[in-house]
Motif scaffolding. Structure first.
Motif, PDB file in Angstrom:
ATOM      1  N   THR A 155       0.830  -1.203   0.000  1.00 13.71           N
ATOM      2  CA  THR A 155       0.000   0.000   0.000  1.00 13.71           C
ATOM      3  C   THR A 155       0.867   1.256   0.000  1.00 13.71           C
ATOM      4  O   THR A 155       0.659   2.178  -0.804  1.00 13.71           O
ATOM      5  N   GLU A 156       1.844   1.294   0.884  1.00 14.27           N
ATOM      6  CA  GLU A 156       2.692   2.475   0.998  1.00 14.27           C
ATOM      7  C   GLU A 156       3.559   2.663  -0.252  1.00 14.27           C
ATOM      8  O   GLU A 156       3.791   3.800  -0.693  1.00 14.27           O
ATOM      9  N   TYR A 157       4.036   1.553  -0.830  1.00 13.66           N
ATOM     10  CA  TYR A 157       4.871   1.667  -2.019  1.00 13.66           C
ATOM     11  C   TYR A 157       4.061   2.160  -3.220  1.00 13.66           C
ATOM     12  O   TYR A 157       4.536   2.982  -4.011  1.00 13.66           O
ATOM     13  N   LEU A 158       2.829   1.691  -3.343  1.00  8.92           N
ATOM     14  CA  LEU A 158       1.984   2.170  -4.432  1.00  8.92           C
ATOM     15  C   LEU A 158       1.685   3.663  -4.274  1.00  8.92           C
ATOM     16  O   LEU A 158       1.588   4.392  -5.259  1.00  8.92           O
ATOM     17  N   GLY A 159       1.541   4.108  -3.020  1.00  9.67           N
ATOM     18  CA  GLY A 159       1.388   5.538  -2.782  1.00  9.67           C
ATOM     19  C   GLY A 159       2.604   6.311  -3.261  1.00  9.67           C
ATOM     20  O   GLY A 159       2.485   7.392  -3.855  1.00  9.67           O
ATOM     21  N   HIS A 160       3.796   5.768  -3.014  1.00  8.44           N
ATOM     22  CA  HIS A 160       5.032   6.391  -3.491  1.00  8.44           C
ATOM     23  C   HIS A 160       5.059   6.457  -5.017  1.00  8.44           C
ATOM     24  O   HIS A 160       5.427   7.496  -5.602  1.00  8.44           O
ATOM     25  N   LEU A 161       4.666   5.372  -5.691  1.00  7.09           N
ATOM     26  CA  LEU A 161       4.665   5.366  -7.152  1.00  7.09           C
ATOM     27  C   LEU A 161       3.686   6.396  -7.703  1.00  7.09           C
ATOM     28  O   LEU A 161       3.974   7.082  -8.694  1.00  7.09           O
ATOM     29  N   ALA A 162       2.519   6.497  -7.056  1.00  3.65           N
ATOM     30  CA  ALA A 162       1.526   7.473  -7.508  1.00  3.65           C
ATOM     31  C   ALA A 162       2.049   8.889  -7.354  1.00  3.65           C
ATOM     32  O   ALA A 162       1.884   9.731  -8.251  1.00  3.65           O
ATOM     33  N   GLU A 163       2.695   9.150  -6.228  1.00  4.92           N
ATOM     34  CA  GLU A 163       3.239  10.490  -5.994  1.00  4.92           C
ATOM     35  C   GLU A 163       4.365  10.807  -6.962  1.00  4.92           C
ATOM     36  O   GLU A 163       4.458  11.927  -7.485  1.00  4.92           O
ATOM     37  N   ARG A 164       5.201   9.817  -7.234  1.00  3.41           N
ATOM     38  CA  ARG A 164       6.312  10.031  -8.166  1.00  3.41           C
ATOM     39  C   ARG A 164       5.810  10.334  -9.578  1.00  3.41           C
ATOM     40  O   ARG A 164       6.361  11.176 -10.293  1.00  3.41           O
ATOM     41  N   ALA A 165       4.716   9.668  -9.968  1.00  2.00           N
ATOM     42  CA  ALA A 165       4.183   9.864 -11.316  1.00  2.00           C
ATOM     43  C   ALA A 165       3.447  11.185 -11.471  1.00  2.00           C
ATOM     44  O   ALA A 165       3.505  11.825 -12.525  1.00  2.00           O
ATOM     45  N   SER A 166       2.745  11.588 -10.420  1.00  2.00           N
ATOM     46  CA  SER A 166       1.885  12.763 -10.529  1.00  2.00           C
ATOM     47  C   SER A 166       2.505  14.032  -9.972  1.00  2.00           C
ATOM     48  O   SER A 166       2.073  15.145 -10.296  1.00  2.00           O
TER      49      SER A 166
END
Length: 344
Positions: A144-155
């Motif tokens: 969950t936390e890693y996917l949040g990181h990926l979303a933040e990095r992309a957006s």
């Protein structure tokens, strides 16, 4: 509209999870049930050689075809589409190996990226084990936390991922997730509870098609604190959050005693329950739907679901793992994508 102009169906991006667990074999088993169970088209991000070996070991008659994501829907009826990873896996069923960490993370990265790029309708993740990833230097508490990181990095915008366990009879959301129980009271705030409820409310409308969601919020302490006699957090933190949410037009009730809010009559009064900590939310959800509950991550710019079980190292490679929760996760991801409008 001509045939050439029709929107293209987008497959789901399924990660392999920890290859030493049951992820590769339940992916194959789910594909085998594609017709009787109505499994939506997906492609598996994995090491094709390992998937083929695991399917043989489990006695599954599965044809595997390496393909690009955009070819997966056409391939899906006749073969399990596998999009190869750059990494190759050590094939050690039941024995986690930190050498596989790079490929595990690569699969998650590529699933999220392909979905953000519009080549997949949603991300579905097979289970991972945290210890081998930590041993290899993985710096996030979990999926969950890693996917949040990926979303933040992309957006470029901070993401606030929220875990939901969704089953046929109950949806629950923990405000705090993978933290020690002793830390929960200091991590709770009216702002955190409010943000969680707002994300759940928006997701129920957008992804689950519920126009006017009804939400129930649990207390933290026994009997929701008994007006402060059994702890003050319910009155000083949870009540103010609920009052602000209600003033904003959200249908929300609480704080409710957690020991009386999960029986059938109580569940009929709400669409999702927001709980204060991990076990308070997950115990009732798993008790009511252990084989068909789905882990959903809300608050991301892409849809993510996952089977609500672990890697099951003890039965990996034996051909006895049931794919029911993965199938439920695939179906829910497809339904959410249809509601959100990303399925085509």
């Amino acid at each position: 509209m001509s045939k050439q102009e029709r929107p293209r169906e987008r497959p789901l991006a399924l990660t392999c999870g920890d290859p030493s667990g049951i992820g590769p074999e339940i992916a194959a088993a789910a594909w085998l049930q594609r017709t009787p169970a109505g499994v939506p088209p997906f492609f598996l991000l994995a090491d094709p050689a390992l998937v083929a070996a695991r399917a043989r070991a489990c006695g599954y008659d599965v044809t595997i075809t390496e393909c690009r994501p955009e070819e997966a829907v056409a391939v899906f009826g006749a073969a399990l589409p596998v999009v190869p990873l750059n990494a190759r896996f050590a094939d050690t069923p039941g024995i986690p190996d930190k050498r596989n960490a790079g490929g595990i993370v690569e699969a998650i990265d590529r699933a999220a990226g392909l979905t953000l790029d519009g080549l997949a309708a949603a991300v579905v993740t097979n289970p991972i084990a945290k210890k081998p990833l930590y041993d290899a230097g993985f710096a996030y508490p979990g999926h969950t936390e890693y996917l949040g990181h990926l979303a933040e990095r992309a957006s470029g915008t901070p993401a606030r991922p929220v875990m939901m366990i969704a089953g046929p009879e109950l949806r629950t959301v923990p405000v705090t997730i993978h933290v020690p129980l002793a830390d929960v009271p200091r991590l709770l705030s009216a702002e955190t509870i409010g943000e969680t409820v707002e994300i759940v409310h928006a997701a129920l409308q957008r992804d689950f098609g519920i126009r006017a969601p009804r939400l129930a919020v649990s207390g933290l302490n026994p009997h929701a604190g008994e007006d402060g006699a059994l702890g003050g957090e319910d009155q000083t933190i949870i009540v103010p959050a609920i009052e602000r949410l209600a003033a904003a037009g959200i249908s929300v009730r609480g704080p409710l005693p957690a020991d009386t809010m999960f029986h059938a009559e109580a569940r009929a009064r709400y669409d999702a329950a927001i709980c204060m900590y991990h076990d308070q939310a997950l115990i009732p959800a798993k008790m009511l739907g252990f084989d068909d509950a789905v882990n959903v991550t809300l608050g991301l710019p892409f849809i993510r679901t996952s089977p609500d079980h672990g890697t099951a190292f003890d039965i990996a490679g034996k051909g006895v793992a049931r794919p029911s929760s993965l199938i439920a996760a695939l179906k829910m991801a497809a339904e959410m994508a249809a509601n959100r409008g990303t399925a085509t």
